[in-house]
Motif scaffolding. Structure first.
Motif, PDB file in Angstrom:
ATOM      1  N   MET A 192     -23.899 -67.323 -36.967  1.00 53.70           N
ATOM      2  CA  MET A 192     -23.996 -68.668 -37.514  1.00 53.70           C
ATOM      3  C   MET A 192     -25.198 -68.735 -38.447  1.00 53.70           C
ATOM      4  O   MET A 192     -26.272 -68.238 -38.125  1.00 53.70           O
ATOM      5  CB  MET A 192     -24.142 -69.671 -36.371  1.00 53.70           C
ATOM      6  N   LYS A 193     -25.023 -69.357 -39.574  1.00 59.13           N
ATOM      7  CA  LYS A 193     -26.096 -69.549 -40.552  1.00 59.13           C
ATOM      8  C   LYS A 193     -26.805 -70.877 -40.266  1.00 59.13           C
ATOM      9  O   LYS A 193     -26.429 -71.914 -40.805  1.00 59.13           O
ATOM     10  CB  LYS A 193     -25.535 -69.546 -41.983  1.00 59.13           C
ATOM     11  N   LEU A 194     -27.819 -70.817 -39.428  1.00 55.71           N
ATOM     12  CA  LEU A 194     -28.546 -72.033 -39.055  1.00 55.71           C
ATOM     13  C   LEU A 194     -29.187 -72.712 -40.264  1.00 55.71           C
ATOM     14  O   LEU A 194     -29.333 -73.933 -40.284  1.00 55.71           O
ATOM     15  CB  LEU A 194     -29.616 -71.715 -38.015  1.00 55.71           C
ATOM     16  N   GLU A 195     -29.544 -71.923 -41.268  1.00 52.12           N
ATOM     17  CA  GLU A 195     -30.179 -72.483 -42.467  1.00 52.12           C
ATOM     18  C   GLU A 195     -29.338 -73.590 -43.092  1.00 52.12           C
ATOM     19  O   GLU A 195     -29.864 -74.563 -43.616  1.00 52.12           O
ATOM     20  CB  GLU A 195     -30.409 -71.385 -43.524  1.00 52.12           C
ATOM     21  N   LYS A 196     -28.027 -73.433 -43.000  1.00 51.09           N
ATOM     22  CA  LYS A 196     -27.123 -74.408 -43.617  1.00 51.09           C
ATOM     23  C   LYS A 196     -27.091 -75.735 -42.853  1.00 51.09           C
ATOM     24  O   LYS A 196     -26.578 -76.725 -43.369  1.00 51.09           O
ATOM     25  CB  LYS A 196     -25.716 -73.823 -43.709  1.00 51.09           C
ATOM     26  N   THR A 197     -27.619 -75.753 -41.634  1.00 48.10           N
ATOM     27  CA  THR A 197     -27.593 -76.977 -40.843  1.00 48.10           C
ATOM     28  C   THR A 197     -28.890 -77.779 -40.958  1.00 48.10           C
ATOM     29  O   THR A 197     -28.997 -78.849 -40.360  1.00 48.10           O
ATOM     30  CB  THR A 197     -27.320 -76.676 -39.353  1.00 48.10           C
ATOM     31  N   ILE A 198     -29.848 -77.277 -41.721  1.00 51.79           N
ATOM     32  CA  ILE A 198     -31.140 -77.948 -41.886  1.00 51.79           C
ATOM     33  C   ILE A 198     -31.144 -78.710 -43.203  1.00 51.79           C
ATOM     34  O   ILE A 198     -30.885 -78.149 -44.270  1.00 51.79           O
ATOM     35  CB  ILE A 198     -32.312 -76.932 -41.888  1.00 51.79           C
ATOM     36  N   ARG A 199     -31.455 -79.990 -43.123  1.00 50.68           N
ATOM     37  CA  ARG A 199     -31.547 -80.831 -44.320  1.00 50.68           C
ATOM     38  C   ARG A 199     -32.965 -80.734 -44.886  1.00 50.68           C
ATOM     39  O   ARG A 199     -33.941 -80.808 -44.134  1.00 50.68           O
ATOM     40  CB  ARG A 199     -31.215 -82.271 -43.936  1.00 50.68           C
ATOM     41  N   SER A 200     -33.068 -80.585 -46.194  1.00 51.25           N
ATOM     42  CA  SER A 200     -34.372 -80.530 -46.862  1.00 51.25           C
ATOM     43  C   SER A 200     -34.601 -81.825 -47.626  1.00 51.25           C
ATOM     44  O   SER A 200     -33.745 -82.251 -48.404  1.00 51.25           O
ATOM     45  CB  SER A 200     -34.428 -79.344 -47.827  1.00 51.25           C
ATOM     46  N   PHE A 203     -26.920 -76.423 -32.398  1.00 47.50           N
ATOM     47  CA  PHE A 203     -27.939 -76.620 -31.370  1.00 47.50           C
ATOM     48  C   PHE A 203     -27.747 -75.623 -30.225  1.00 47.50           C
ATOM     49  O   PHE A 203     -28.707 -74.985 -29.767  1.00 47.50           O
ATOM     50  CB  PHE A 203     -27.916 -78.061 -30.854  1.00 47.50           C
ATOM     51  N   ASN A 204     -26.526 -75.468 -29.748  1.00 49.18           N
ATOM     52  CA  ASN A 204     -26.262 -74.515 -28.671  1.00 49.18           C
ATOM     53  C   ASN A 204     -26.611 -73.091 -29.089  1.00 49.18           C
ATOM     54  O   ASN A 204     -27.187 -72.333 -28.305  1.00 49.18           O
ATOM     55  CB  ASN A 204     -24.803 -74.600 -28.216  1.00 49.18           C
ATOM     56  N   TYR A 205     -26.271 -72.726 -30.310  1.00 42.93           N
ATOM     57  CA  TYR A 205     -26.603 -71.392 -30.825  1.00 42.93           C
ATOM     58  C   TYR A 205     -28.122 -71.210 -30.885  1.00 42.93           C
ATOM     59  O   TYR A 205     -28.642 -70.159 -30.510  1.00 42.93           O
ATOM     60  CB  TYR A 205     -25.974 -71.207 -32.210  1.00 42.93           C
ATOM     61  N   THR A 206     -28.829 -72.231 -31.324  1.00 43.76           N
ATOM     62  CA  THR A 206     -30.288 -72.191 -31.395  1.00 43.76           C
ATOM     63  C   THR A 206     -30.886 -71.936 -30.016  1.00 43.76           C
ATOM     64  O   THR A 206     -31.765 -71.082 -29.851  1.00 43.76           O
ATOM     65  CB  THR A 206     -30.835 -73.513 -31.981  1.00 43.76           C
ATOM     66  N   ILE A 207     -30.418 -72.657 -29.030  1.00 43.55           N
ATOM     67  CA  ILE A 207     -30.926 -72.489 -27.667  1.00 43.55           C
ATOM     68  C   ILE A 207     -30.625 -71.091 -27.146  1.00 43.55           C
ATOM     69  O   ILE A 207     -31.477 -70.439 -26.528  1.00 43.55           O
ATOM     70  CB  ILE A 207     -30.369 -73.579 -26.726  1.00 43.55           C
ATOM     71  N   LYS A 208     -29.426 -70.594 -27.393  1.00 44.54           N
ATOM     72  CA  LYS A 208     -29.074 -69.235 -26.951  1.00 44.54           C
ATOM     73  C   LYS A 208     -30.002 -68.200 -27.591  1.00 44.54           C
ATOM     74  O   LYS A 208     -30.455 -67.264 -26.923  1.00 44.54           O
ATOM     75  CB  LYS A 208     -27.615 -68.925 -27.287  1.00 44.54           C
ATOM     76  N   LYS A 209     -30.270 -68.372 -28.874  1.00 44.28           N
ATOM     77  CA  LYS A 209     -31.169 -67.432 -29.575  1.00 44.28           C
ATOM     78  C   LYS A 209     -32.594 -67.535 -29.034  1.00 44.28           C
ATOM     79  O   LYS A 209     -33.252 -66.518 -28.822  1.00 44.28           O
ATOM     80  CB  LYS A 209     -31.158 -67.684 -31.086  1.00 44.28           C
ATOM     81  N   MET A 210     -33.079 -68.739 -28.810  1.00 38.27           N
ATOM     82  CA  MET A 210     -34.427 -68.908 -28.259  1.00 38.27           C
ATOM     83  C   MET A 210     -34.503 -68.342 -26.850  1.00 38.27           C
ATOM     84  O   MET A 210     -35.511 -67.733 -26.473  1.00 38.27           O
ATOM     85  CB  MET A 210     -34.844 -70.376 -28.282  1.00 38.27           C
TER      86      MET A 210
END
Length: 175
Positions: A1-9, A33-40
């Motif tokens: 998953m490309k988390l960068e694409k989910t962040i608003r600038s 969010f779930n992917y982020t938690i799994k990675k952390m």
């Protein structure tokens, strides 16, 4: 998953010249969010620690879930005058001013190994203040986990230069 694409600038927020990386768009996306938690969680499995410290306020989001998953105590690093007990304080410089964070004196013990969590690393002021607070209690910093590293700002380099382990899931330019 490309988390960068989910962040608003958001340019020029909170003041002109700052490019704000807004994580609320990631938090609102359940898969991201779930992917982020799994990675952390995976990153945290590579670090020896017995407590998690969360930097106010967005660090609370990730650290509370990691605390639950790892079954480790959650320690809050809060803005000045937000903790009711006896505290230790550390003043620090932000990109756009000064602030102070505090920890309860009783939260950490000598030789505790602490993993510090926050949403992003920029100039390093908050993270360095968090490390100083942990070390004032005679505990040790095991490492830092950030969602975002603003790689062209000096924060991560400052932490590494001081001997801290750092991990981040996303790298963005800060400008």
């Amino acid at each position: 998953m490309k988390l960068e694409k989910t962040i608003r600038s958001i340019p020029n927020y909170p003041k002109k010249g700052i490019l704000f990386r807004d994580i609320t768009s990631l938090l609102e996306n359940k898969k991201a969010f779930n992917y982020t938690i799994k990675k952390m969680r995976f990153i945290s499995s590579k670090v020896k620690f017995n407590k998690i410290a969360a930097i106010e306020s967005r660090g609370f989001i990730f650290a509370s879930v990691l605390s639950f998953l790892t079954k480790k105590p959650l320690i809050l690093l809060r803005k000045k005058n937000k903790l009711p007990g006896k505290t230790i304080s550390q003043k620090f410089k932000l990109e756009y001013g000064y602030d102070t964070i505090e920890i309860h004196k009783s939260s950490l013990k000598k030789n505790d190994k602490v993993l510090i969590i926050d949403d992003l690393i920029a100039t390093g002021g908050t993270a360095l203040a968090a490390a100083k607070l942990v070390e004032k209690t005679k505990a040790k910093v095991s490492g830092f986990v950030f969602l975002i590293d603003l790689f062209d700002l000096p924060g991560n380099k400052k932490l590494i230069a001081k001997g801290y382990k750092t991990f981040s899931l996303i790298k963005f330019p800060g400008h």
